[in-house]
Design a protein around this motif. Structure first.
Motif, mmCIF file in Angstrom:
data_model
loop_
_atom_site.group_PDB
_atom_site.id
_atom_site.type_symbol
_atom_site.label_atom_id
_atom_site.label_comp_id
_atom_site.label_asym_id
_atom_site.label_seq_id
_atom_site.Cartn_x
_atom_site.Cartn_y
_atom_site.Cartn_z
ATOM 1 N N MET A 55 -14.099 -31.403 20.444
ATOM 2 C CA MET A 55 -13.084 -30.608 19.796
ATOM 3 C C MET A 55 -13.110 -29.199 20.382
ATOM 4 N N ASP A 56 -11.965 -28.700 20.816
ATOM 5 C CA ASP A 56 -11.852 -27.317 21.279
ATOM 6 C C ASP A 56 -11.785 -26.396 20.074
ATOM 7 N N LEU A 57 -12.640 -25.379 20.056
ATOM 8 C CA LEU A 57 -12.580 -24.397 18.988
ATOM 9 C C LEU A 57 -11.630 -23.288 19.428
ATOM 10 N N LYS A 58 -10.437 -23.298 18.837
ATOM 11 C CA LYS A 58 -9.417 -22.317 19.172
ATOM 12 C C LYS A 58 -8.428 -22.249 18.019
ATOM 13 N N PHE A 59 -7.648 -21.179 17.996
ATOM 14 C CA PHE A 59 -6.619 -21.048 16.976
ATOM 15 C C PHE A 59 -5.465 -20.237 17.535
ATOM 16 N N LYS A 60 -4.339 -20.295 16.810
ATOM 17 C CA LYS A 60 -3.159 -19.508 17.167
ATOM 18 C C LYS A 60 -2.465 -19.124 15.865
ATOM 19 N N ILE A 61 -2.145 -17.835 15.736
ATOM 20 C CA ILE A 61 -1.397 -17.347 14.581
ATOM 21 C C ILE A 61 -0.174 -16.598 15.092
ATOM 22 N N SER A 62 0.822 -16.430 14.250
ATOM 23 C CA SER A 62 1.988 -15.667 14.671
ATOM 24 C C SER A 62 2.715 -15.107 13.463
ATOM 25 N N GLY A 63 3.539 -14.102 13.722
ATOM 26 C CA GLY A 63 4.347 -13.495 12.682
ATOM 27 C C GLY A 63 5.396 -12.588 13.304
ATOM 28 N N TYR A 64 6.409 -12.282 12.517
ATOM 29 C CA TYR A 64 7.507 -11.444 12.973
ATOM 30 C C TYR A 64 7.310 -10.010 12.501
ATOM 31 N N ILE A 65 7.635 -9.078 13.367
ATOM 32 C CA ILE A 65 7.614 -7.659 13.035
ATOM 33 C C ILE A 65 9.004 -7.113 13.319
ATOM 34 N N ALA A 66 9.558 -6.435 12.343
ATOM 35 C CA ALA A 66 10.938 -5.953 12.441
ATOM 36 C C ALA A 66 11.011 -4.623 13.186
ATOM 37 N N ARG A 67 10.657 -4.688 14.461
ATOM 38 C CA ARG A 67 10.760 -3.540 15.365
ATOM 39 C C ARG A 67 10.981 -4.071 16.779
ATOM 40 N N PRO A 68 11.534 -3.245 17.655
ATOM 41 C CA PRO A 68 11.732 -3.669 19.049
ATOM 42 C C PRO A 68 10.396 -4.005 19.723
ATOM 43 N N VAL A 69 10.446 -4.903 20.686
ATOM 44 C CA VAL A 69 9.240 -5.400 21.345
ATOM 45 C C VAL A 69 8.405 -4.267 21.950
ATOM 46 N N HIS A 70 9.025 -3.266 22.524
ATOM 47 C CA HIS A 70 8.257 -2.174 23.138
ATOM 48 C C HIS A 70 7.419 -1.441 22.092
ATOM 49 N N ASP A 71 7.984 -1.188 20.919
ATOM 50 C CA ASP A 71 7.240 -0.508 19.853
ATOM 51 C C ASP A 71 6.056 -1.341 19.391
ATOM 52 N N VAL A 72 6.256 -2.642 19.272
ATOM 53 C CA VAL A 72 5.190 -3.535 18.806
ATOM 54 C C VAL A 72 4.095 -3.646 19.866
ATOM 55 N N PHE A 73 4.474 -3.801 21.119
ATOM 56 C CA PHE A 73 3.497 -3.864 22.212
ATOM 57 C C PHE A 73 2.661 -2.587 22.246
ATOM 58 N N GLU A 74 3.309 -1.441 22.141
ATOM 59 C CA GLU A 74 2.601 -0.155 22.177
ATOM 60 C C GLU A 74 1.649 0.014 21.000
ATOM 61 N N THR A 77 -5.367 -14.039 23.635
ATOM 62 C CA THR A 77 -4.054 -13.885 24.265
ATOM 63 C C THR A 77 -3.055 -13.454 23.204
ATOM 64 N N MET A 78 -2.420 -12.325 23.450
ATOM 65 C CA MET A 78 -1.371 -11.818 22.564
ATOM 66 C C MET A 78 -0.047 -11.901 23.316
ATOM 67 N N GLU A 79 0.936 -12.503 22.679
ATOM 68 C CA GLU A 79 2.259 -12.603 23.277
ATOM 69 C C GLU A 79 3.274 -11.914 22.371
ATOM 70 N N PHE A 80 4.211 -11.214 22.999
ATOM 71 C CA PHE A 80 5.229 -10.446 22.302
ATOM 72 C C PHE A 80 6.583 -10.979 22.747
ATOM 73 N N ASP A 81 7.287 -11.643 21.836
ATOM 74 C CA ASP A 81 8.549 -12.305 22.178
ATOM 75 C C ASP A 81 9.700 -11.611 21.453
ATOM 76 N N PRO A 82 10.549 -10.881 22.196
ATOM 77 C CA PRO A 82 11.657 -10.183 21.542
ATOM 78 C C PRO A 82 12.625 -11.167 20.894
ATOM 79 N N GLN A 83 13.036 -10.834 19.700
ATOM 80 C CA GLN A 83 13.992 -11.648 18.943
ATOM 81 C C GLN A 83 15.212 -10.771 18.667
ATOM 82 N N GLY A 84 16.019 -10.570 19.683
ATOM 83 C CA GLY A 84 17.122 -9.618 19.572
ATOM 84 C C GLY A 84 16.594 -8.224 19.855
ATOM 85 N N ASP A 85 17.338 -7.215 19.428
ATOM 86 C CA ASP A 85 16.980 -5.829 19.737
ATOM 87 C C ASP A 85 15.958 -5.222 18.791
#
Length: 162
Positions: free
Chosen positions: A1-20, A102-110
């Protein structure tokens, strides 16, 4: 069994602000690294993260950065607290090794960003399993704290720990 996990959530701000909010140590220190962050998240850098709930600062290796899209980090694996009763930790379990975040930032509109955080690489032991559970909890808290900070300027972690 690989010990790993992945979580995600939406943040109501533009991707650049969230990345920063992750890449900039001053901002990260306002909502996540309760003891402070030193060093900007830049490929090839080693930054330091300090948490009041864990003694000492942690070196964090920055493996990959794709601005406004992805951050890959490596840091010392956490395998949970020592066994109850102060039992000895086998030498192979005490040896240091790293996990990959690994952190991924996926823009969902502006004005909305989907943030996904995954971590993997623990040894397939009971202690590795406990460490992965602990880190999953920590990253989920981080994502909630980031949302509250970036959207509303509220620090959820203030006073949360001793």
């Amino acid at each position: 069994m690989d010990l790993k996990f992945k979580i995600s959530g939406y943040i109501a701000r533009p991707v650049h602000d969230v990345f920063e909010a992750v890449a900039d140590p001053d901002t990260l220190s306002r909502y996540f690294t309760t003891g402070g962050a030193k060093g900007r998240i830049e490929e090839g850098a080693t930054v330091m993260w300090d948490f009041h709930d864990f003694p000492g600062a942690f070196p964090v290796e920055v493996v990959e950065v794709v601005p406004d899209r992805k951050i890959v980090l490596k840091w010392e694996a956490y395998e949970g607290p020592p066994p109850e009763g102060g039992g000895d930790i086998p030498a192979e379990a005490a040896a240091g090794y790293q996990t990959t975040v690994t952190m991924e930032f996926d823009p969902q509109g502006d004005d909305r960003t989907l943030v996904t955080i995954a971590e993997e690489g623990w040894r397939e032991t009971e202690r590795g399993l406990q460490g992965s559970y602990g880190n999953c909890q920590g990253w989920a808290q981080m994502l909630c704290a980031m949302k509250a900070w970036v959207e509303h300027g509220i620090n959820l972690r203030e006073g949360f720990y001793k």
